[in-house]
Design an enzyme around this catalytic site. Structure first.
Site, mmCIF file in Angstrom:
data_model
loop_
_atom_site.group_PDB
_atom_site.id
_atom_site.type_symbol
_atom_site.label_atom_id
_atom_site.label_comp_id
_atom_site.label_asym_id
_atom_site.label_seq_id
_atom_site.Cartn_x
_atom_site.Cartn_y
_atom_site.Cartn_z
ATOM 1 C CE LYS A 155 -3.875 -2.386 2.176
ATOM 2 N NZ LYS A 155 -4.632 -2.722 3.382
ATOM 3 C CD GLN A 183 -3.552 -4.356 6.480
ATOM 4 O OE1 GLN A 183 -3.639 -3.303 5.854
ATOM 5 N NE2 GLN A 183 -3.984 -5.497 5.979
ATOM 6 C CG ASP A 229 -9.492 0.147 5.063
ATOM 7 O OD1 ASP A 229 -9.293 -0.314 3.933
ATOM 8 O OD2 ASP A 229 -8.797 -0.121 6.061
#
Ligand code: GUN
Length: 284
Positions: free
Chosen positions: A53, A97, A120
């Site tokens: 990422k 994460q 997200d």
């Protein structure tokens, strides 16, 4: 019949090039788009994901910070970091994460992220916005799947039956809502659905997001259907594979996404798209 491939690498490259151009324009206007990626603990898969990422951000000209914490970080300390990132004007997107260590309440952490920075799309406000058709950030994986459908000319899905296998908060459920928003008729199944094949055989689009090999095999697919494989598993030889029996299903389907090189790169591309949009909204 042999299915055509939906090339996630190529499509993601195209999207990332668009992000790069828009990011350069924003940067020139004094707002370099910024993403904070927070990793707690040393889950090996998570380490690979966050590295990818951050690398993708760099390549697209986005500013990114990777914050790595020991697995012993307390929930209170993590919540305090989220507060600081919420207030940081150089950061437009915050990604924590998952999975988090067991002593941390992941949902509580997600709800601490400002919805304006929830790239997200996991915040309950983002999920609610998707549910009622308001603007908000969409979870990257199902959003990427929708882009793949669009890329093969399937934008308006009126009259199409889409079957989603899997009902997670981060893929299955938001996927179903996005397909509904595109006017598809949607069936949501899971790996335990009785006579799963009865549903998939009727489907014009099948999205498999279970996390188990061979959930979808050739006999379960209508000839010409579009098959999107969200799975990421290893076969007996240790090779990466999806939820779909690719070798069998590609002989029946009209379109199919490979693993690797399908949905995976799209997820990262959509994270960049969301981060860029967060920055554009912040600077508007
Ligand atoms: N873990 C596995 N997939 C994801 C994702 O898309 N976002 C975050 N934050 N964690 C994940």
């Amino acid at each position: 019949m042999t299915a055509q491939l939906i090339d996630g690498n190529a499509l993601s490259r195209q999207l990332r090039a668009e992000v790069k151009a828009r990011a350069a324009a924003l940067t020139a206007r004094g707002t370099p788009p910024g993403l904070a990626v927070v990793l707690v603990g040393d889950n090996p898969a998570s380490q690979v994901y966050v590295r990818n990422k951050v690398k993708a951000c760099e390549e697209a000209g986005l500013h990114s910070v990777l914050e790595k914490y020991d697995a012993t970080l307390t929930e209170a300390a993590l919540l305090a970091r989220i507060d600081a990132l919420n207030a940081d004007r150089s950061i437009h997107g915050i990604l924590v994460q998952l999975p988090l260590p067991a002593h941390i309440d992941a949902q509580k952490v997600i709800e601490a992220i400002s919805p304006a920075k929830d790239v997200d799309g996991f915040h309950v406000a983002s999920a609610g916005a998707l549910m009622v058709g308001q603007p908000g950030f969409r979870p990257c994986t199902p959003y990427g799947c929708m882009k793949m459908l669009e890329a093969i000319g399937m934008k308006d899905l009126r009259g199409k039956h889409a079957v989603v296998i899997g009902r997670s908060n981060i893929v299955g459920k938001p996927m179903a809502l996005m397909l509904l928003a595109a006017n598809a008729t949607v069936t949501v199944c899971h790996s335990g659905t009785a006579d799963l094949a009865h549903f998939t055989r009727d489907a014009d689009i099948v999205v498999a997001a279970v996390g188990k090999r061979n959930v979808l095999t050739a006999g379960m697919v209508k000839p010409g259907a579009v098959v999107i494989d969200v799975g990421m598993n290893r076969d007996d030889a240790g090779k990466l594979c999806g939820d779909v029996d690719f070798a069998g299903v590609k002989e029946v389907a009209g379109w199919i996404t490979p693993v690797p090189g399908g949905v995976g790169p799209m997820t990262i591309a959509m994270l960049l798209v969301n981060t860029l949009e967060a920055a554009e909204r912040a600077s508007a």
